[in-house]
Design a protein around this motif. Structure first.
Motif, mmCIF file in Angstrom:
data_model
loop_
_atom_site.group_PDB
_atom_site.id
_atom_site.type_symbol
_atom_site.label_atom_id
_atom_site.label_comp_id
_atom_site.label_asym_id
_atom_site.label_seq_id
_atom_site.Cartn_x
_atom_site.Cartn_y
_atom_site.Cartn_z
ATOM 1 N N ARG B 51 -39.297 -18.296 127.272
ATOM 2 C CA ARG B 51 -37.956 -18.827 126.990
ATOM 3 C C ARG B 51 -37.778 -20.237 127.537
ATOM 4 O O ARG B 51 -37.002 -21.028 127.004
ATOM 5 C CB ARG B 51 -36.884 -17.873 127.531
ATOM 6 C CG ARG B 51 -36.780 -16.580 126.717
ATOM 7 C CD ARG B 51 -35.821 -15.565 127.312
ATOM 8 N NE ARG B 51 -34.465 -16.080 127.436
ATOM 9 C CZ ARG B 51 -33.605 -16.171 126.414
ATOM 10 N NH1 ARG B 51 -33.966 -15.768 125.227
ATOM 11 N NH2 ARG B 51 -32.400 -16.648 126.598
ATOM 12 N N PHE B 56 -34.581 -22.039 125.973
ATOM 13 C CA PHE B 56 -33.425 -21.173 126.156
ATOM 14 C C PHE B 56 -33.142 -20.898 127.631
ATOM 15 O O PHE B 56 -32.138 -20.300 127.975
ATOM 16 C CB PHE B 56 -33.621 -19.858 125.407
ATOM 17 C CG PHE B 56 -33.999 -20.081 123.972
ATOM 18 C CD1 PHE B 56 -33.138 -20.763 123.130
ATOM 19 C CD2 PHE B 56 -35.229 -19.671 123.489
ATOM 20 C CE1 PHE B 56 -33.482 -21.013 121.821
ATOM 21 C CE2 PHE B 56 -35.588 -19.920 122.181
ATOM 22 C CZ PHE B 56 -34.718 -20.595 121.340
ATOM 23 N N PRO B 76 -33.456 -27.138 122.346
ATOM 24 C CA PRO B 76 -34.336 -26.299 121.518
ATOM 25 C C PRO B 76 -34.428 -26.779 120.073
ATOM 26 O O PRO B 76 -35.493 -26.707 119.462
ATOM 27 C CB PRO B 76 -33.703 -24.910 121.574
ATOM 28 C CG PRO B 76 -32.604 -24.957 122.553
ATOM 29 C CD PRO B 76 -32.458 -26.336 123.073
ATOM 30 N N ILE B 81 -41.291 -26.561 118.383
ATOM 31 C CA ILE B 81 -41.727 -25.231 118.820
ATOM 32 C C ILE B 81 -40.822 -24.233 118.125
ATOM 33 O O ILE B 81 -39.614 -24.417 118.096
ATOM 34 C CB ILE B 81 -41.553 -25.097 120.353
ATOM 35 C CG1 ILE B 81 -42.450 -26.102 121.076
ATOM 36 C CG2 ILE B 81 -41.820 -23.673 120.819
ATOM 37 C CD1 ILE B 81 -42.260 -26.133 122.575
ATOM 38 N N ASN B 82 -41.388 -23.209 117.529
ATOM 39 C CA ASN B 82 -40.563 -22.156 116.929
ATOM 40 C C ASN B 82 -40.899 -20.811 117.538
ATOM 41 O O ASN B 82 -41.980 -20.628 118.106
ATOM 42 C CB ASN B 82 -40.721 -22.116 115.408
ATOM 43 C CG ASN B 82 -39.994 -23.271 114.739
ATOM 44 O OD1 ASN B 82 -40.596 -24.126 114.120
ATOM 45 N ND2 ASN B 82 -38.692 -23.306 114.893
ATOM 46 N N THR B 83 -39.965 -19.885 117.430
ATOM 47 C CA THR B 83 -40.082 -18.610 118.120
ATOM 48 C C THR B 83 -39.971 -17.443 117.155
ATOM 49 O O THR B 83 -39.145 -17.473 116.253
ATOM 50 C CB THR B 83 -38.959 -18.484 119.179
ATOM 51 O OG1 THR B 83 -38.956 -19.652 119.991
ATOM 52 C CG2 THR B 83 -39.164 -17.260 120.052
ATOM 53 N N PHE B 85 -38.770 -13.900 117.650
ATOM 54 C CA PHE B 85 -38.071 -13.209 118.719
ATOM 55 C C PHE B 85 -38.428 -11.732 118.742
ATOM 56 O O PHE B 85 -38.783 -11.149 117.719
ATOM 57 C CB PHE B 85 -36.557 -13.345 118.534
ATOM 58 C CG PHE B 85 -36.049 -14.724 118.820
ATOM 59 C CD1 PHE B 85 -35.564 -15.049 120.075
ATOM 60 C CD2 PHE B 85 -36.073 -15.702 117.844
ATOM 61 C CE1 PHE B 85 -35.104 -16.329 120.343
ATOM 62 C CE2 PHE B 85 -35.615 -16.986 118.105
ATOM 63 C CZ PHE B 85 -35.129 -17.291 119.351
ATOM 64 N N ALA B 89 -34.469 -10.941 115.368
ATOM 65 C CA ALA B 89 -33.256 -11.766 115.259
ATOM 66 C C ALA B 89 -33.145 -12.450 113.901
ATOM 67 O O ALA B 89 -32.868 -13.646 113.815
ATOM 68 C CB ALA B 89 -33.217 -12.802 116.393
ATOM 69 N N LEU B 90 -33.325 -11.698 112.833
ATOM 70 C CA LEU B 90 -33.091 -12.244 111.492
ATOM 71 C C LEU B 90 -31.583 -12.347 111.265
ATOM 72 O O LEU B 90 -30.823 -11.579 111.823
ATOM 73 C CB LEU B 90 -33.722 -11.335 110.431
ATOM 74 C CG LEU B 90 -35.237 -11.200 110.496
ATOM 75 C CD1 LEU B 90 -35.723 -10.193 109.459
ATOM 76 C CD2 LEU B 90 -35.919 -12.540 110.278
ATOM 77 N N PHE B 91 -31.176 -13.309 110.426
ATOM 78 C CA PHE B 91 -29.746 -13.484 110.173
ATOM 79 C C PHE B 91 -29.277 -12.410 109.191
ATOM 80 O O PHE B 91 -29.700 -12.404 108.032
ATOM 81 C CB PHE B 91 -29.471 -14.880 109.612
ATOM 82 C CG PHE B 91 -29.944 -15.976 110.529
ATOM 83 C CD1 PHE B 91 -29.427 -16.082 111.813
ATOM 84 C CD2 PHE B 91 -30.892 -16.890 110.122
ATOM 85 C CE1 PHE B 91 -29.861 -17.078 112.674
ATOM 86 C CE2 PHE B 91 -31.328 -17.889 110.977
ATOM 87 C CZ PHE B 91 -30.815 -17.990 112.253
ATOM 88 N N PRO B 92 -28.403 -11.515 109.628
ATOM 89 C CA PRO B 92 -28.038 -10.380 108.777
ATOM 90 C C PRO B 92 -27.215 -10.792 107.551
ATOM 91 O O PRO B 92 -27.141 -10.042 106.587
ATOM 92 C CB PRO B 92 -27.207 -9.481 109.704
ATOM 93 C CG PRO B 92 -26.731 -10.374 110.793
ATOM 94 C CD PRO B 92 -27.757 -11.460 110.940
ATOM 95 N N GLY B 103 -34.554 -23.165 108.355
ATOM 96 C CA GLY B 103 -34.973 -24.378 109.045
ATOM 97 C C GLY B 103 -35.140 -25.566 108.102
ATOM 98 O O GLY B 103 -34.811 -26.699 108.445
ATOM 99 N N ARG B 150 -40.292 -17.228 108.755
ATOM 100 C CA ARG B 150 -39.148 -18.085 109.063
ATOM 101 C C ARG B 150 -39.509 -19.126 110.124
ATOM 102 O O ARG B 150 -39.046 -20.268 110.084
ATOM 103 C CB ARG B 150 -37.972 -17.226 109.553
ATOM 104 C CG ARG B 150 -36.708 -18.003 109.827
ATOM 105 C CD ARG B 150 -35.579 -17.127 110.306
ATOM 106 N NE ARG B 150 -35.823 -16.600 111.649
ATOM 107 C CZ ARG B 150 -34.921 -15.923 112.353
ATOM 108 N NH1 ARG B 150 -33.750 -15.654 111.828
ATOM 109 N NH2 ARG B 150 -35.204 -15.483 113.555
ATOM 110 N N ALA B 151 -40.354 -18.711 111.076
ATOM 111 C CA ALA B 151 -40.759 -19.648 112.126
ATOM 112 C C ALA B 151 -41.843 -20.599 111.627
ATOM 113 O O ALA B 151 -41.781 -21.808 111.849
ATOM 114 C CB ALA B 151 -41.243 -18.866 113.349
#
Lengths: 271, 357
Positions: B51, B56, B76, B81-83, B85, B89-92, B103, B150-151
């Protein structure tokens, strides 16, 4: 015993307190004093006076809802933020007025803003001109916002609280600066709370009656006042019912419009 | 291939949460195109370290350099740098396509280019055809693929992965481990991977960083970590081990279980108390009469590839892995070749492998 039987008491209650009155409203609205079918009550409503009152009720409710949203959203956002997580004082302060009856609150507001009230005394003490607030639309709007703003804050707060903090981090991680995080993630995810908040503020606002009488000093009426008058003063239950029916239909329409904004039906409860 | 340039360097990084040290004076470097795994039990500080790299968390102390420049003041959203998670933590509120495009839309790329890149990534993670799906209706494995796409679509310099396979079943995990490793090699991106699963770490990593209580215990490649654990904790955490108290009598001679054993370690103080570590698969079951120690099989489990036995010998219960079965209760001898007896300094608590890499 079937589990559905547990709902029995509530079903009885609902029939007595909701279904039956609704049927009475429809019955009275579509009959005259002798009980014969008529559309005259509804026709009577199509009159510039009543339409004008309806229009005033709608736009005051609209302003009230917008102001509540503008005040309520940032408050809810702040309440849900982690900086605030350990301090419940403000949360209680927002809830506190709701522990008191709204008529009492409105009387209190009256004594603050009336011509010789606390506010004007304070202005006088500062050497400023007193303001004429009471008896204006502004005063009524103030009273409505004062009474209804917690109903906007709470559902939005609940929606924001439920949101996974990782989603905000994920948005930042993917290159979103703070404003974009809000616009692309926080706002859309709090939409169900906004929809609930708007519903819970707009509905009581559009049917308001006592606030307008107390803070408007009887200078003008809102739709709720007119309905009240038909029952208590004019004793015209049929016309009063017709007006109530018009209101109920308007609310139904606005509700169904709002529900389109929240297609997943994730509306969060008020508390 | 891993390049020799240091992409990220942590110097004396500490992080304190309400009085407890999640990271205590950690120094480490990460090379370009390296697959580096932070491995340790929960609470060892591995996620905190990740983190900090993601931006973060801010360390309480220490420095983090990215290509030689201070990384910490960079927010961030400006880091390359991408994470991925933990729990994805996908966007619902967005479908698969919009999640992956998130992105790129922020970078204001033309829609056609976004389309091409999103589709290429969905193909890479084998999720073609799922563009319009609601992410909440995907299985765990599918969500995980979307999170990776996504990352990666942002073509980061470094990909951080926080226990990304934790929610998957064993078979899918194994398949995804190989896929991730293949993806990393194909794309040439530096992966920083967090896990508590030692097998996962051994399978995928170029470099493993074993952590405990906010300290780095050992840094090395899989083989080195497994074959030459630096202390009893690492030996125990990486694979199974028999760890006994012993005394180093002289160079290449150690005593435990009341007997003397030749070994290959030297450089200890005379009569130094040491930890003796022997891997279960390095113990040979032999006839009672020729064993270095003799004892009795007290339990026997069939594990598929091998039998897992517990042999009580010399006052110690030995974990033994063997493809040959010895019935429970039978008397056996055990024998260990000198090369497989690992001698370690006793750990003084709190200890530190502070020398890092």
């Amino acid at each position: 015993m079937k589990r559905s039987a547990f709902a029995g008491p509530y079903v009885v209650w609902m029939i007595l307190s909701t279904v039956a009155p609704l049927l009475f409203v429809v019955y009275f609205a579509l009959t005259d004093r002798s009980g014969a079918f008529t559309l005259e009550n509804l026709a009577k409503f199509v009159d510039p006076i009543y339409l004008g009152v309806l229009w005033r009720s709608l736009y005051l409710a609209f302003y009230c809802t917008v102001i509540c949203l503008l005040i309520g959203y940032p408050a809810a956002y702040f309440l849900a933020s982690k900086d605030f997580a350990r301090n419940q004082a403000l949360y209680v302060l927002i809830l506190l007025p709701m522990w008191m009856n709204f008529l009492l609150r409105t009387y209190a507001m009256m004594s603050v803003i009336e011509d010789t009230g606390m506010l004007n005394n304070f202005l006088k003490w500062l050497g400023l001109q007193p303001m004429e607030i009471i008896g204006t639309e502004g005063a009524v709007l103030l009273g409505m916002v004062y009474n209804f703003v917690p109903f906007m804050v709470l559902p939005i707060h609940t929606a924001l609280k439920k949101m996974n903090v990782r989603l905000i981090e994920a948005a930042e991680d993917l290159g979103a600066p703070p404003a974009q995080v809000f616009y692309r993630v926080v706002l859309p995810l709090s939409l169900p709370g906004i929809v609930t908040g708007i519903t819970m503020v707009f509905m009581p606002a559009v049917t308001t009656f006592a606030i307008s009488r107390l803070l408007g000093s009887g200078n003008f009426f809102l739709f709720g006042d007119i309905i009240e008058r038909q029952f208590l003063e004019s004793n015209d239950w049929n016309f009063g019912s017709a007006l109530s029916m018009v209101m109920a239909v308007l609310i139904l329409i606005s509700m169904s419009l709002l529900n389109r904004v929240d297609p997943k039906k994730e509306g969060s409860g008020a508390y | 291939m891993v390049e020799d340039t240091r992409l990220i360097e942590l110097i004396g990084v500490s992080k304190e949460f309400d009085g407890t040290m999640a990271l205590d004076n950690v120094s480490l470097y990460i090379r370009k195109r390296e697959f580096i795994t932070l491995l340790g039990p929960s609470g060892c500080g591995k996620t905190t370290l990740l983190r900090i790299l993601g931006g973060f968390e801010m360390p309480s102390q220490g420095q983090v350099l990215f290509e030689g420049k201070d990384l910490l003041p960079i927010p961030p959203y400006k880091r390359r740098i991408n994470t991925v998670f933990q729990k994805y933590a996908l966007f619902p509120h967005l479908n698969v396509y919009d999640n992956v495009a998130f992105g790129l839309k922020l970078k204001k790329l033309p829609a056609a280019e976004i389309g091409v890149r999103v589709r290429r990534l969905l193909e890479l993670v084998k999720m073609t055809g799922y563009e319009k799906r609601d992410v909440e209706q995907l299985s765990g494995g599918q969500q995980q693929r979307v999170a990776i796409a996504r990352a990666l679509v942002n073509e980061p310099e470094v990909l951080l992965l926080d226990e990304p396979l934790g929610a998957l079943d064993l078979k899918l995990r194994k398949a995804m481990q190989l896929e991730l490793k293949a993806m990393q090699q194909q794309l040439g991106i530096t992966f920083v991977y967090v896990t508590h699963d030692q097998e996962e770490a051994l399978t995928m990593s170029d470099t493993i960083v074993v952590m405990k209580d906010g300290h780095i215990q050992q840094v090395g490649d899989s083989k080195r970590i497994y074959d030459e654990p630096q202390n009893a904790f690492v030996a125990d955490f990486i694979g199974e081990s028999n760890i006994l108290d012993g005394v180093m009598l002289e160079d290449e001679l150690v005593s435990f279980c009341g007997k003397k054993f030749p070994c290959v370690d030297s450089g200890f103080a005379p009569n130094e108390a040491v930890d003796v570590v022997v891997r279960p698969e390095d113990i040979m079951i032999v006839g009672e009469d020729v064993g270095m120690l003799t004892g009795r099989v007290v339990s026997l489990l069939f594990k598929g590839v091998h039998y897992e036995m517990v042999v009580e010998a010399g006052g110690f219960r030995w974990k033994v892995h063997s493809t040959a079965m010895q019935p429970e209760g039978s008397r056996v001898g055990i024998s260990i070749v000198p090369f497989n007896i690992h001698i370690m300094h006793k750990q003084l608590e709190p200890d530190a492998g502070e020398d890092g890499a």
